[in-house]
Design an enzyme around this catalytic site. Structure first.
Site, PDB file in Angstrom:
ATOM      1  N   ASP A 296       0.837  -1.191   0.000  1.00  0.00           N
ATOM      2  CA  ASP A 296       0.000   0.000   0.000  1.00  0.00           C
ATOM      3  C   ASP A 296       0.877   1.248   0.000  1.00  0.00           C
ATOM      4  O   ASP A 296       1.856   1.335   0.740  1.00  0.00           O
ATOM      5  CB  ASP A 296      -0.903  -0.032   1.243  1.00  0.00           C
ATOM      6  CG  ASP A 296      -1.972   1.031   1.207  1.00  0.00           C
ATOM      7  OD1 ASP A 296      -2.776   1.020   0.265  1.00  0.00           O
ATOM      8  OD2 ASP A 296      -2.010   1.868   2.124  1.00  0.00           O
ATOM      9  N   GLU A 343       0.770  -0.800  -5.249  1.00  0.00           N
ATOM     10  CA  GLU A 343      -0.389   0.098  -5.211  1.00  0.00           C
ATOM     11  C   GLU A 343       0.110   1.476  -5.623  1.00  0.00           C
ATOM     12  O   GLU A 343       0.675   2.227  -4.823  1.00  0.00           O
ATOM     13  CB  GLU A 343      -0.999   0.106  -3.797  1.00  0.00           C
ATOM     14  CG  GLU A 343      -2.303   0.916  -3.707  1.00  0.00           C
ATOM     15  CD  GLU A 343      -2.062   2.387  -3.416  1.00  0.00           C
ATOM     16  OE1 GLU A 343      -2.274   3.202  -4.345  1.00  0.00           O
ATOM     17  OE2 GLU A 343      -1.650   2.707  -2.297  1.00  0.00           O
ATOM     18  N   ASP A 396     -11.102   1.453  -0.423  1.00  0.00           N
ATOM     19  CA  ASP A 396     -11.220   2.878  -0.157  1.00  0.00           C
ATOM     20  C   ASP A 396     -12.282   3.558  -1.021  1.00  0.00           C
ATOM     21  O   ASP A 396     -12.578   4.737  -0.804  1.00  0.00           O
ATOM     22  CB  ASP A 396      -9.883   3.581  -0.383  1.00  0.00           C
ATOM     23  CG  ASP A 396      -8.901   3.369   0.763  1.00  0.00           C
ATOM     24  OD1 ASP A 396      -9.366   3.150   1.896  1.00  0.00           O
ATOM     25  OD2 ASP A 396      -7.685   3.409   0.520  1.00  0.00           O
TER      26      ASP A 396
END
Length: 498
Positions: A296, A343, A396
């Site tokens: 991430d 990501e 998200d």
């Protein structure tokens, strides 16, 4: 392992159904794996499995190495003779479609305490031997974590509020604390053993069914964590252990004032001097629990947004260079060819793309970002290469149904025109679009497979509470749903030959 077409589902174990108020690593997890297999999927993506801290977020964890005790299956503990089945049957009437953490945490904690007391009283030989082996294998992080959690309970707060001798890890104070809190420390070790025992059994079952698990490693760790407390010298802190700068991102799609995450920044110079050993250990530990790692905020390895500690928004920050490819070379020297997804969403520069491409890592595409009318938009399927993972949306994002109902009319027109659909079945339109793309990997949140609206959203970035709670009900994952997903998987060339 990203050189052939594959697909999968994104859902965190907290979303499994069951009577304990939160998803667990027991029968519901095995039933989900069976459904994935029937649906022809090869991948199951999860969020971080770590114990959650502020706001119940798996991205604000108390440890980058530990597991979340709330996921421990009480039914499995009953199978082991550690709790009575009657205790499970008498669970409070928890909501079926949402995790009420304020209610679940104390009740589940009492159930785990009961299991520990039964273990101490009976000392079953096989479990005792497994526990001792686990403690020896994981002692590099487990001892610090168990003491950290015990001290947090004793002092009822973040480690920054502890007495100075504990906050700054005076050896005599730590030795006294280990003796004073020995029972609490042993309990923390025990529940970590239970978590990893159950998770590794579920992972093994998934692997046997031909399903690989995609895990998630946030680039940053929480300030109030065993990691920062035990390794203060690796982070940008002052002499008293307080952050001097914190992490976030500048104003973007999700927030006009940016996102102020509050995580401390790394001292990359010190990590480099030590061969990035802490990071190598972190990746090694994660690979013992998953098959593929999504990192991430990958762009933070090129440069990260540093905000002065104490600021209330992320607007007044600056980009500070990261370690680049060096840290990934350290992974490969120590661990071989680590399967990683980058990501690479948000403000991505050519320098970030250059690091991703030099390492040969697949990046991410999100269909919900694609239809702003810009023909060069990298999220439009005709702009993809093969080495990408395409999502309808992520944890998200809003669900695709929710997003489509609120998106701008112009964007909605672009969707209609591009896919040749009325949008009445927009979630499955996007699933078919993702699966039919040239991207080698396609992953879809379970909420989109179920065509759910905004109420099923997992996270709203910038909202401090009220996230991470969505659960699906027992019986939701039907044979018909699996067959429909399997047909789309097969016709788009993503069905594994088994």
């Amino acid at each position: 392992m990203f050189d052939r077409r594959a697909s999968g589902i994104l859902v965190h174990p907290t979303s499994f159904p069951g009577r304990a108020g939160i998803g667990e690593l027991g029968p519901a997890g095995h039933r989900f794996v069976d459904w994935l297999h029937a649906a022809g999927q090869q991948l199951w993506q999860i969020l971080p499995l770590s114990p959650t801290g502020y706001g119940d977020s798996p991205y604000a964890s108390l440890s980058a190495f530990a597991g979340n005790p709330l996921l421990i299956s009480l039914e499995k503990l009953a199978d082991d003779g550690l709790i009575e089945r009657q205790a499970i049957d008498s669970a409070p009437p928890f909501p079926e479609d949402r995790v009420d953490y304020g209610w679940v945490i104390p009740w589940k904690g009492e159930m785990l305490q009961r299991a520990y007391r039964r273990f101490v009283d009976t000392r079953p030989l096989e479990l005792e031997a497994e526990l001792q082996a686990f403690c020896r294998a994981e002692e590099a992080w487990l001892d610090d974590y168990a003491l950290f959690r015990s001290l947090k309970e004793e002092h009822s707060g973040a480690w920054s509020s502890w007495p100075a001798e504990l906050r700054l890890r005076d050896p005599d104070a730590l030795a006294a604390a280990r003796e004073r809190l020995s029972s609490a420390v042993d309990f923390q070790r025990f529940i970590q053993f239970l978590f990893f025992r159950q998770w590794r059994a579920l992972k093994a079952y998934a692997n046997q069914r031909g399903i690989r698990i995609v895990g998630d490693v946030p680039i940053f760790v929480a300030y109030d964590s065993a990691d920062v407390w035990a390794h203060r010298d690796l982070f940008k802190l002052d002499d008293q252990g307080n952050p001097t700068v914190v992490a976030g991102v500048p104003p973007d799609y999700f927030s006009v004032t940016g996102q102020l995450w509050g995580n401390p920044h790394y001292r990359w110079d010190r990590l480099r001097e030590r061969g990035y050993q802490w990071w190598v250990d972190r990746i090694r530990a994660t690979l013992s629990t998953v098959d593929v790692i999504r990192i991430d905020h990958f762009r933070g390895f090129e440069a990260a947004w540093e905000v002065p500690a104490g600021d209330e928004t992320a607007e007044r920050g600056k980009w500070v260079p990261g370690p680049g490819v060096e840290v990934f070379h350290a992974f490969r020297r120590a661990l071989g060819d680590v399967p990683i997804i980058a990501e690479d969403l948000g403000l991505i520069t050519p320098e970030v793309e250059a690091i991703r491409d030099e390492l040969g890592l697949p990046g991410m595409k999100v269909l919900q970002f694609a239809f702003d009318g810009n023909v060069t938009n990298p999220h439009l399927p005709y702009n993809y290469g093969h080495n990408f993972v395409v999502y309808t949306g992520t944890h998200d994002n809003d669900t695709t149904v929710g997003w489509f109902s609120t998106t701008a009319p112009g964007d909605r027109f672009n969707v209609h025109t591009y896919i040749g659909s009325t949008g009445q079945d927009i979630a499955w339109d996007f699933i078919r679009l993702a699966f039919a793309s040239v991207a080698n990997t396609a992953i879809v949140p379970l909420q989109d497979v179920l065509s759910l609206g905004t109420f099923a959203r997992m996270n709203l970035p910038g909202r401090p509470i009220g996230n991470w709670g969505w659960r699906y009900r027992e019986g939701t994952l039907t044979e018909g749903l699996a067959e429909g997903l399997r047909r789309v998987t097969g016709v788009t060339g993503r069905l594994a030959l088994r």
